[in-house]
Design a protein around this motif. Sequence first.
Motif, PDB file in Angstrom:
ATOM      1  N   LEU A   5       3.190  -0.650   4.904  1.00 24.24           N
ATOM      2  CA  LEU A   5       2.473   0.626   4.958  1.00 24.24           C
ATOM      3  C   LEU A   5       1.578   0.700   6.188  1.00 24.24           C
ATOM      4  N   LEU A   6       0.951  -0.406   6.541  1.00 28.35           N
ATOM      5  CA  LEU A   6       0.086  -0.408   7.727  1.00 28.35           C
ATOM      6  C   LEU A   6       0.892  -0.259   9.020  1.00 28.35           C
ATOM      7  N   SER A   7       2.132  -0.754   9.012  1.00 29.66           N
ATOM      8  CA  SER A   7       2.968  -0.625  10.210  1.00 29.66           C
ATOM      9  C   SER A   7       3.692   0.714  10.281  1.00 29.66           C
ATOM     10  N   VAL A   8       3.622   1.503   9.226  1.00 31.85           N
ATOM     11  CA  VAL A   8       3.971   2.934   9.196  1.00 31.85           C
ATOM     12  C   VAL A   8       5.468   3.234   9.115  1.00 31.85           C
TER      13      VAL A   8
ATOM     14  N   GLN B 243       1.700   8.762   9.703  1.00 34.67           N
ATOM     15  CA  GLN B 243       1.014   7.536  10.085  1.00 34.67           C
ATOM     16  C   GLN B 243      -0.306   7.392   9.346  1.00 34.67           C
ATOM     17  N   ALA B 244      -1.062   8.470   9.273  1.00 28.22           N
ATOM     18  CA  ALA B 244      -2.351   8.428   8.578  1.00 28.22           C
ATOM     19  C   ALA B 244      -2.164   8.214   7.084  1.00 28.22           C
TER      20      ALA B 244
ATOM     21  N   SER C 223       0.371   6.725   5.556  1.00 31.55           N
ATOM     22  CA  SER C 223       0.847   5.365   5.312  1.00 31.55           C
ATOM     23  C   SER C 223      -0.283   4.347   5.414  1.00 31.55           C
ATOM     24  N   GLN C 224      -1.080   4.434   6.462  1.00 32.72           N
ATOM     25  CA  GLN C 224      -2.161   3.468   6.646  1.00 32.72           C
ATOM     26  C   GLN C 224      -3.264   3.639   5.610  1.00 32.72           C
TER      27      GLN C 224
ATOM     28  N   GLY D 227      -1.965   2.033   2.545  1.00 34.75           N
ATOM     29  CA  GLY D 227      -1.944   0.587   2.741  1.00 34.75           C
ATOM     30  C   GLY D 227      -3.307  -0.040   2.537  1.00 34.75           C
ATOM     31  N   TRP D 228      -4.353   0.540   3.137  1.00 38.89           N
ATOM     32  CA  TRP D 228      -5.702   0.001   2.961  1.00 38.89           C
ATOM     33  C   TRP D 228      -6.178   0.159   1.522  1.00 38.89           C
TER      34      TRP D 228
END
Length: 314
Positions: free
Chosen positions: A118-121, A169-170, A172-173, A176-177
């Motif tokens: 998720l952080l890598s999108v 991107q936003a 997904s990250q 992830g966080w």
Amino acid sequence: MNNLRGILDFCIRHQTALGYSTVSLLTVAMEQIFSSAVFKCPCNSWNTLYGSAFLLVPAIVLFLLGFMVNAKMWHLLTGICSSEKRNSQETCIHCCHNLVPVLARALVGPPTWIAVALLSVSFYECAASGSSRVQSFMCKDTDCYDLLAKIPCNPTLSKNITGDSLSFQAQSQLIGWLLILIITTVVLSSKCYSRCTSPVTYLQHKFCKIYSEQETKLFEVKAKEHATNLAEVNTRCFFEVTDPAPAPCMTPSNEDWKKTSLLYTYNPQEQYYSRLHKYASTNRGNSTTRFGEGGRIPPVSGSVDEAALRESGF
């Protein structure tokens, strides 16, 4: 040599933490390889299926591998379906108690994979761009649907989509966080609960681990010695025909193996630190009314049987 011994002692003392760290680092490395060398979003109607497969399937595989490489899992399963134990309610309860730490270890890899992905999108971006729900949420006209599916292949197209919604991107990250925060909270809460409900004190818990490690080492030495003597007697009997035959090398009976092979759950009413300890302290398990499966208290964190299992599997 002393430095090497110090490093080995450090690794042995912290092998659980080092094991988890190794799994996490390998998972991150695998994600980077998959993301850069293998993953190619099709940018069409297959986006959701393709992206979801890369996001979830490796997590499921890591979860199953977590069970496969855990020696405690096979310790629990060996002989559990035999006719003697098949209908034993006590056996089922005992296995459920001991499956909790097995499940906890198997869950190290999957959340790590999903969080890093998720952080890598890229995986989430591909999966979300083909989702009809996401399309209906982010698009106001039909032309936007096809445009949205092509964003993973051409990120500049996102500028043509109007609206106040977050970019893939936003999204997904952010997810992830949030997942990392949830995992950290759950792990810390579980660790605190495990220690707060532990039937032993901190020092006794430490002694249990030391005893289990020493018992495992001595058991392996004695088992190897006994197996060597037994093999020597049998081969001598075969090749050297003597009358009378050499005295047999006695081995534990099947009943003795059964009494000492099950995982032990610590019972504060019986101060035994392993099943072998209980077996030796109760006249080979004959001085108690029933040589059962220990207490009904869930396994203590870092319980007395885990050191033996760490010798043969992660």
